[in-house]
Scaffold this active site. Structure first.
Site, PDB file in Angstrom:
ATOM      1  N   ASP A 170       0.822  -1.211   0.000  1.00  0.00           N
ATOM      2  CA  ASP A 170       0.000   0.000   0.000  1.00  0.00           C
ATOM      3  C   ASP A 170       0.854   1.258   0.000  1.00  0.00           C
ATOM      4  O   ASP A 170       0.608   2.203  -0.766  1.00  0.00           O
ATOM      5  CB  ASP A 170      -0.916  -0.004   1.226  1.00  0.00           C
ATOM      6  N   MET A 171       1.849   1.291   0.881  1.00  0.00           N
ATOM      7  CA  MET A 171       2.656   2.496   1.004  1.00  0.00           C
ATOM      8  C   MET A 171       3.539   2.697  -0.238  1.00  0.00           C
ATOM      9  O   MET A 171       3.745   3.826  -0.696  1.00  0.00           O
ATOM     10  CB  MET A 171       3.528   2.423   2.258  1.00  0.00           C
TER      11      MET A 171
END
Length: 406
Positions: A170-171
């Site tokens: 996600d990051m």
């Protein structure tokens, strides 16, 4: 330093939820963009229900949505959809991370919004992207991490691979989104036109491989990277070692660093041992080299004693720190990587900061993440709605606002 942050004057409509999209837009806010977060009545972003909780506040939501204005609009009502379309008219960026096709069915797809605003940079984040046989599948970061081949290389051989306790997919997708959005804005300065950015968590994870894919393809499939435990078999010495009171990492995979380390742990005899003088030699005699280092680290009184001795001879090393130790690290304090905010009901709270540093701009503290619908009236007025129209939309359920903090 200049007063203007790099993205001052850029307007972002954040129609995302949970993590990849909110992190992307939080980064843009941290660089000076005006970010307006759009949520649905009466639940809002799913991140609001994600721990860690203090009172009724989610620390997860507070972290990923600081610095944003928040509105809560029912886009299934015509007046709500009209408000979002008006919001997009002069926006620079639109961020979303729904399953491909979801916003198109709603009337907020890229083709819908570029007709309103041809200069719009529309950034989509999804598990598999908007093309390909898996594009319609649902997914989270965990799915991309498992699919990408990264997870299969983690952990001890023979045991199930462990979970990474940080959301890498996600990051990583979020920060790729930051780069892509900024590039598209730069391109727009020349072309005058926006574009659609299609980012997949799976793609981002696959792109991260610095060794495994080349290893497999260039060996014609002979080399398949697998679980290696606590070190890298192709980069001896580069791994985790035990101490009496914890663990440390040592990076002595470079010839000169190995010779200094060898002299420390085994004297001139080990330093002169030709078997270990090259990377290939150390890899061939890996178990012996690792055994010598482990014996030395366990013979020292503590991990800090190991580190002091290694640093004295310029061998890269570090303790394996717990979060409490990270927060107490003077380097983290000096870099301002933990920020303090004054929350109206929680008092002072501390959250991770963004890592961006610009020589021409000193960032001001970011505002607290918004309550659900906190800025409905403010944003609506900026779009030309009268107070009576705003009150009517609230009465009709087009706008929803969570009660004020008390």
């Amino acid at each position: 330093m200049t007063a203007q942050p790099p993205l001052a004057g850029i307007k972002v409509v954040d129609y995302s939820h949970f993590l990849a999209g909110p992190y992307l837009s939080r980064c843009l806010a941290g660089m000076g963009a005006q970010v307006i977060k759009v949520e649905r009545p009466t639940i809002g972003d799913a991140g609001r229900t994600h721990p860690y909780f203090i009172g009724d506040e989610s620390g997860f939501f507070l972290q990923q949505n600081m610095g944003k204005k928040g509105i809560c609009v029912d886009v299934k009502k015509p007046a709500g959809m009209a408000m979002i379309r008006k919001l997009v008219e002069d926006a620079d960026v639109f961020v979303e991370n729904y399953r491909p096709g979801a916003l198109t069915r709603l009337g907020l797809g890229y083709d819908d919004l570029k007709r309103i605003n041809p200069r719009l940079v529309y950034c989509s984040l999804s598990a598999y992207g908007h093309t390909g046989p898996k594009s319609a599948k649902a997914g989270f970061g965990l799915i991309a991490e498992a699919m990408s081949g990264a997870m299969a290389q983690l952990g001890v051989p023979g045991n199930p691979p462990p979970l990474l306790r940080i959301p890498i997919a996600d990051m990583y997708a979020g920060i790729h989104g930051v780069a892509a959005v900024c590039a598209a804005l730069l391109g727009r300065a020349n072309s005058g036109k926006g574009q659609h950015i299609d980012l997949a968590l799976y793609d981002c994870m696959v792109s991260m491989h610095d060794y495994a894919i080349q290893c497999f393809t260039l060996s014609d499939g002979e080399e398949l990277p697998e679980q290696v435990g606590y070190d890298l078999p192709t980069s001896t010495v580069y791994g985790v070692f035990p101490a009496k009171d914890g663990h440390l990492v040592v990076a002595a995979q470079v010839d000169d660093a190995w010779k200094r380390l060898a002299r420390l742990i085994g004297g001139e005899a080990l330093a002169a041992d030709q078997r270990f003088h090259s990377s290939a030699g150390r890899n061939r005699h890996r178990e012996e080299a690792l055994g010598l280092i482990k014996a030395w680290t366990l013979a020292q009184p503590s991990a800090s004693a190991c580190i002091a001795a290694l640093e004295a001879i310029d061998v890269p090393c570090a303790p394996v720190q717990r979060i409490d130790e990270v927060l107490a690290d003077p380097q983290i304090e000096a870099r301002g990587m933990v920020m303090e905010q004054d929350h109206p009901t929680l008092g002072k709270i501390r959250l991770p900061n963004l890592p961006f540093r610009f020589s021409g701009h000193s960032p001001s503290p970011m505002g607290i993440a918004p309550r659900l619908g906190e800025h409905n009236a403010e944003v609506a007025r900026s779009l030309g709605y009268s107070d009576d129209e705003i009150a009517a939309m609230a009465e009709d359920g087009v706008l929803y606002q969570q009660p004020a903090r008390t």
